[in-house]
Design an enzyme around this catalytic site. Sequence first.
Site, short mmCIF file in Angstrom:
data_model
loop_
_atom_site.label_atom_id
_atom_site.label_comp_id
_atom_site.label_asym_id
_atom_site.label_seq_id
_atom_site.Cartn_x
_atom_site.Cartn_y
_atom_site.Cartn_z
N ASP A 30 0.84 -1.19 0.00
CA ASP A 30 0.00 0.00 0.00
C ASP A 30 0.88 1.25 0.00
O ASP A 30 1.87 1.35 0.71
CB ASP A 30 -0.92 0.00 1.23
CG ASP A 30 -2.09 0.97 1.08
OD1 ASP A 30 -3.23 0.51 0.95
OD2 ASP A 30 -1.84 2.19 1.10
N ASN A 87 -13.12 -3.18 2.56
CA ASN A 87 -14.01 -2.04 2.69
C ASN A 87 -14.95 -2.01 1.49
O ASN A 87 -14.55 -2.28 0.37
CB ASN A 87 -13.22 -0.73 2.72
CG ASN A 87 -12.35 -0.60 3.95
OD1 ASN A 87 -12.75 -0.98 5.05
ND2 ASN A 87 -11.14 -0.08 3.79
N SER A 95 -12.00 3.79 -1.07
CA SER A 95 -11.56 4.92 -1.91
C SER A 95 -11.18 4.48 -3.31
O SER A 95 -11.17 5.30 -4.24
CB SER A 95 -10.38 5.64 -1.25
OG SER A 95 -9.32 4.74 -1.04
N HIS A 100 -10.48 -5.14 -3.34
CA HIS A 100 -9.18 -5.54 -2.80
C HIS A 100 -9.31 -5.93 -1.35
O HIS A 100 -10.21 -5.49 -0.65
CB HIS A 100 -8.16 -4.40 -2.96
CG HIS A 100 -8.64 -3.10 -2.40
ND1 HIS A 100 -9.50 -2.27 -3.10
CD2 HIS A 100 -8.42 -2.49 -1.21
CE1 HIS A 100 -9.77 -1.20 -2.36
NE2 HIS A 100 -9.14 -1.31 -1.21
P1 AMP Z 1 -9.77 1.44 0.29
O1 AMP Z 1 -9.83 2.71 1.08
O2 AMP Z 1 -10.22 0.22 1.04
O3 AMP Z 1 -10.43 1.59 -1.06
O4 AMP Z 1 -8.23 1.19 0.05
C1 AMP Z 1 -7.51 1.74 -1.02
C2 AMP Z 1 -6.05 1.67 -0.65
O5 AMP Z 1 -5.29 1.83 -1.82
C3 AMP Z 1 -5.61 2.75 0.33
O6 AMP Z 1 -5.05 2.14 1.49
C4 AMP Z 1 -4.56 3.54 -0.46
O7 AMP Z 1 -3.49 3.96 0.34
C5 AMP Z 1 -4.11 2.51 -1.49
N1 AMP Z 1 -3.58 3.05 -2.75
C6 AMP Z 1 -4.08 4.04 -3.51
N2 AMP Z 1 -3.35 4.20 -4.63
C7 AMP Z 1 -2.36 3.27 -4.57
C8 AMP Z 1 -1.27 2.93 -5.42
N3 AMP Z 1 -1.04 3.57 -6.58
N4 AMP Z 1 -0.44 1.92 -5.03
C9 AMP Z 1 -0.65 1.28 -3.88
N5 AMP Z 1 -1.66 1.55 -3.03
C10 AMP Z 1 -2.50 2.54 -3.37
#
Ligand code: AMP
Length: 114
Positions: A30, A87, A95, A100
């Site tokens: 992440d 989530n 987000s 995932h």
């Molecule tokens: P969620 O809030 O459950 O949708 O998790 C999305 C996750 O993706 C968050 O923890 C972000 O920090 C992570 N994230 C967003 N963009 C990237 C990226 N380019 N590479 C790795 N992680 C990412």
Amino acid sequence: MDDCIFCQVIAKKLPSKMEYEDDDIAVFWDINPQAPTHLLVVPKKHIAKISDFKEEDMHILNKMVVIAKNVAVRLNLNEKGFRLVINEGRDSGQSIFHAHLHLLSGRRLMWPPG
Ligand code: AMP
Ligand code: ZN
């Protein structure tokens, strides 16, 4: 899915620290870790959220959990413990709308979660 960040990571159009990859799944670190170990277990097929998984996708969901477990064991996270989190939707804080599994470890995790 050209506008999806995780599809771009999977297609190597965006950089990532890739921990594991096969035909169906990518596991990468992440970008904004919430624990010393914070990995994302991501299906290569673009499925926006967990409730969009159809019956024919269940083998992917199953594989996501098995691979999360395998990576956790390979990194010795099972010694002290780890957490798997999914989530979905606004109130959960989702987000990125490409489903995932978060694999979190390396510190004492609070319960209930915030
Ligand atoms: P969620 O809030 O459950 O949708 O998790 C999305 C996750 O993706 C968050 O923890 C972000 O920090 C992570 N994230 C967003 N963009 C990237 C990226 N380019 N590479 C790795 N992680 C990412
Ligand atoms: Zn996607």
